[in-house]
Design an enzyme around this catalytic site. Structure first.
Site, mmCIF file in Angstrom:
data_model
loop_
_atom_site.group_PDB
_atom_site.id
_atom_site.type_symbol
_atom_site.label_atom_id
_atom_site.label_comp_id
_atom_site.label_asym_id
_atom_site.label_seq_id
_atom_site.Cartn_x
_atom_site.Cartn_y
_atom_site.Cartn_z
ATOM 1 N N HIS A 183 -0.415 4.808 7.738
ATOM 2 C CA HIS A 183 0.104 5.158 6.250
ATOM 3 C C HIS A 183 0.634 6.659 6.445
ATOM 4 O O HIS A 183 -0.072 7.549 7.158
ATOM 5 C CB HIS A 183 -0.850 5.243 5.359
ATOM 6 C CG HIS A 183 -1.441 3.675 5.050
ATOM 7 N ND1 HIS A 183 -2.458 2.747 5.773
ATOM 8 C CD2 HIS A 183 -0.691 2.572 4.301
ATOM 9 C CE1 HIS A 183 -2.470 1.656 5.264
ATOM 10 N NE2 HIS A 183 -1.494 1.545 4.496
ATOM 11 N N SER A 222 0.606 -1.158 0.096
ATOM 12 C CA SER A 222 -0.206 0.121 -0.003
ATOM 13 C C SER A 222 0.888 1.366 -0.027
ATOM 14 O O SER A 222 0.448 2.314 -0.313
ATOM 15 C CB SER A 222 -1.001 0.027 1.158
ATOM 16 O OG SER A 222 -0.077 -0.012 2.303
ATOM 17 N N ASP A 278 -3.209 8.056 8.481
ATOM 18 C CA ASP A 278 -4.050 7.305 9.371
ATOM 19 C C ASP A 278 -3.261 6.530 10.541
ATOM 20 O O ASP A 278 -1.866 6.999 10.460
ATOM 21 C CB ASP A 278 -4.878 6.105 8.706
ATOM 22 C CG ASP A 278 -4.106 5.193 7.913
ATOM 23 O OD1 ASP A 278 -2.715 5.017 7.868
ATOM 24 O OD2 ASP A 278 -4.569 4.369 7.119
#
Length: 645
Positions: free
Chosen positions: A330, A34, A327
């Site tokens: 990330h 990600s 968050d």
């Protein structure tokens, strides 16, 4: 990690504001999780949903290459997927093993030699190891070995260069604190309140960050104690101990993974650009204000909202200050930007350092310019046998070369001499790159006249060079970091030049010129001081130059003032490019960078004058212009005085 956290510079005509185009990297291929996902499973940062508002680190790198990075679902070259691991055993749907093998299979097992690759994986593997303590070491080892094997598969298939960032420290993410709180019984509502409290504090350094975490645990201990001080103390201690243990375990697993991968990557040759994002993360947390962040323990998105679906206009989004995290795991777009700046700085650093190869030639050219002025003067006077001459000269443009020489007419037609030149330069040939150059050039020369009109001159020269205060600047958001070093170099070579004077009038002659020049240059490799993530080391630089020259000159002998002019056409027979091997200091891997192809044809125009002041005193001066040779300054000048006895 879905579930977890740039060519010839200056004189070499390299644009350092972008990734060097010395090697024509025309595409970017990305494999990972990600942190790199451009939309296959999502874009995991603030306002990254449609990919138009916020960029990931790899988008910035692609921008420097002059291309647009598109995810593989849309037919592009970004194969990264949120939640991916290095091995299929941990995620059989999304893993870099399938990403890399699938890419190679669809390209006849051939990688793009002119392509730049990114392989960044490991965060979700560390997360899996944390959740399975009994198998943690096995998971870390297998994943690190698999990741390195995938990188070598790309290189063995012909990939031009692979960027392999280290896994950032999972133990430093907000998720660790929230996991401990959840395990202690905190509800989603509790976590939202704690999130708001944590976001309110600026964390100006690592100690302040830890104080905020301990303060949260202390407040929770007080809230659940019912006024029992002992119970409050016990609860606080349990939370702090739990946090310290989990954070420490996560950090150790990350370090272990990075070390194992680095060792495995170094076992085979390959163009691997290791960038230590983990070290950079710790540097930012230690001094966030320097890099433009005010909070490194909270995060901008609302509690419980994944970065993949987080918008800055959403209710609960905190825009009060610049956060490191989007968050609980990330990074924000600003953090992605700093990763891209760091990566590009590593890629571009060798092209800055390769400036020193060309810098070696500057003092030699300056010294020889003074010698050429002296030789031109000697060719136009009748120097009696036994005559001793001394001269001093200055040449330069952006640098300064002082020369002192002496020669002796040993026969009517043969002269021998020697000279020493001192060079000094404080140079900033590219943005955020500076060095102080100090050197000496030692030259022996001779002049032979034959048949009244013919002449041959030759010289041998040696340069001893010191480069002090080599300073390389790296822009990281709002901070200009500087890495420092020093090194040395030398150059030796020779020239032989011949001409034949053709009288046009009693005071004007013309002459064809033929010259062959050979030089061998060396710059010692060096290591930048310190252990910052950006500190690098660079290998030795070697360069052979063989230049053939044809030209024509016009000389006068009017008496006191004697102007002359010359044009030369040069061709380089020697090395057309030069290389350097580089790496950050914290890795065992390295990569090779190659300069742009050097000019093989260029012209040089010179006008000058020698003056007869008295019978035994004279002077000379000249100015030269290079046309088509970007390795050297366009204009240079030389002047000097001489006396004979």
């Amino acid at each position: 990690m879905k579930r977890s956290f740039i060519f010839a510079p200056g004189m070499l005509a390299l644009s350092i504001s972008a990734i060097s185009n010395a090697h024509a990297y025309n595409n970017l291929y990305v494999f990972g999780d990600s942190l790199s996902d451009g939309g296959n499973n999502g874009r995991y940062t603030v306002d990254g949903i449609n990919g138009t508002e916020s960029k990931l680190y790899n988008d910035f790198i692609a921008q420097q290459l002059g291309i647009e990075l598109v995810n593989s679902k849309k037919g592009g070259t970004n194969y990264a997927a949120g939640g991916a691991t290095a091995v299929a055993d941990l995620n059989n749907k999304h893993n870099t093993q399938d990403q890399v093998m699938g890419y190679l299979a669809s390209h006849s097992n051939r990688a793009d030699h002119n392509g730049m690759y990114v392989h960044w994986i490991g965060g979700n593997d560390v997360d899996a190891a944390l959740r399975n303590p009994a198998d943690a070491q096995k998971i870390i080892t297998e994943s690190a070995m698999a990741a390195s094997s995938q990188v070598h598969a790309l290189l063995n298939a012909g990939a031009g260069l692979v960027i392999v960032p280290t896994v950032p420290d999972v133990g430093m993410t907000p998720k660790i604190m929230e996991f401990v709180l959840s395990k202690g019984g905190a509800t989603s509502k509790d976590l939202a309140k704690i999130h708001a409290v944590v976001n309110g504090y600026p964390t100006i350094d690592k100690d302040t960050r830890l104080q905020v975490i301990h303060g949260v645990f202390k407040q929770i201990g007080s809230d659940v104690s019912g006024g029992d001080a002992k119970k409050a103390e016990e609860t606080t201690k349990q939370l702090i101990d739990g946090y310290n243990e989990l954070s420490s375990n996560a950090s150790k697993l990350v370090d272990n993974y990075n070390q194992l991968e680095d060792m495995a990557l170094s076992q085979e040759n390959g163009n691997i650009v290791r960038v230590d994002v983990n070290a950079l993360l710790h540097e930012v947390i230690a001094n966030p204000l320097r890099y433009g962040f005010l909070n490194t323990i909270g995060y901008a998105c609302a509690q419980g909202v994944n970065a993949g679906s987080c918008r800055s206009k959403d209710t609960g989004f905190d825009a009060s200050k610049p956060f490191l995290f989007a968050d609980d795991f990330h990074p924000t777009p600003e953090a992605h930007h700093i990763v891209s700046q760091y990566t590009v700085s590593v890629l571009n650093a060798p092209y800055r350092v390769m400036l020193l190869t060309n810098a070696n030639n500057v003092p030699v050219k300056g010294a020889l310019a003074s010698l050429d002025g002296r030789l031109q003067q000697l060719r136009n006077v009748d120097n009696e046998q036994g005559k001793l001459g001394v001269f001093g000269g200055y040449s330069g443009n952006h640098s300064h070369t002082l020369t002192l020489g002496s020669d002796y007419q040993i026969m009517d037609n043969i002269l021998l001499g020697g000279m020493i030149s001192r060079y000094q330069d404080n140079s900033s040939p590219a943005d955020n790159f500076h060095y102080d150059g100090r050197g000496y050039v030692f030259t022996a020369y001779g002049l032979w006249r034959y048949y009244d009109k013919g002449w041959i001159s030759g010289d041998l020269h040696y340069l001893d060079m010191k480069y002090e205060d080599i300073t390389r600047g790296i822009v990281l958001n709002d901070w200009l970091r500087k890495e420092n070093a020093s090194t040395s170099g030398h150059q030796w070579g020779g020239r032989i030049t011949a001409g034949w004077d053709i009288p046009l009038t009693s005071a004007v002659t013309t002459s064809p010129i033929i010259q062959y020049a050979w030089d061998k240059s060396y710059v010692k490799g060096y290591r930048e001081s310190g252990n910052n993530s950006t500190a690098m080391h660079f290998g030795e630089q070697r360069y052979d130059s063989q230049v053939g020259t044809l030209g024509w000159r016009l000389d006068t002998n009017f008496g006191y003032f004697n102007p002359y002019a010359e044009v030369r056409f040069n061709h380089q027979f020697g090395d057309k490019r030069y290389q350097i091997r580089s790496a950050i200091n914290s890795t065992q891997t390295s990569f090779v960078s190659e300069s742009q192809k050097q000019d093989t044809h260029w012209r040089e125009y010179t006008i000058g004058m020698n003056a007869v002041i008295t019978k035994d005193w004279g002077a000379f001066a000249s100015i030269s212009r290079n046309d088509g040779d970007v390795q050297n300054h366009t204009y240079s000048f030389s002047l000097g005085v001489n006396a004979s006895f």
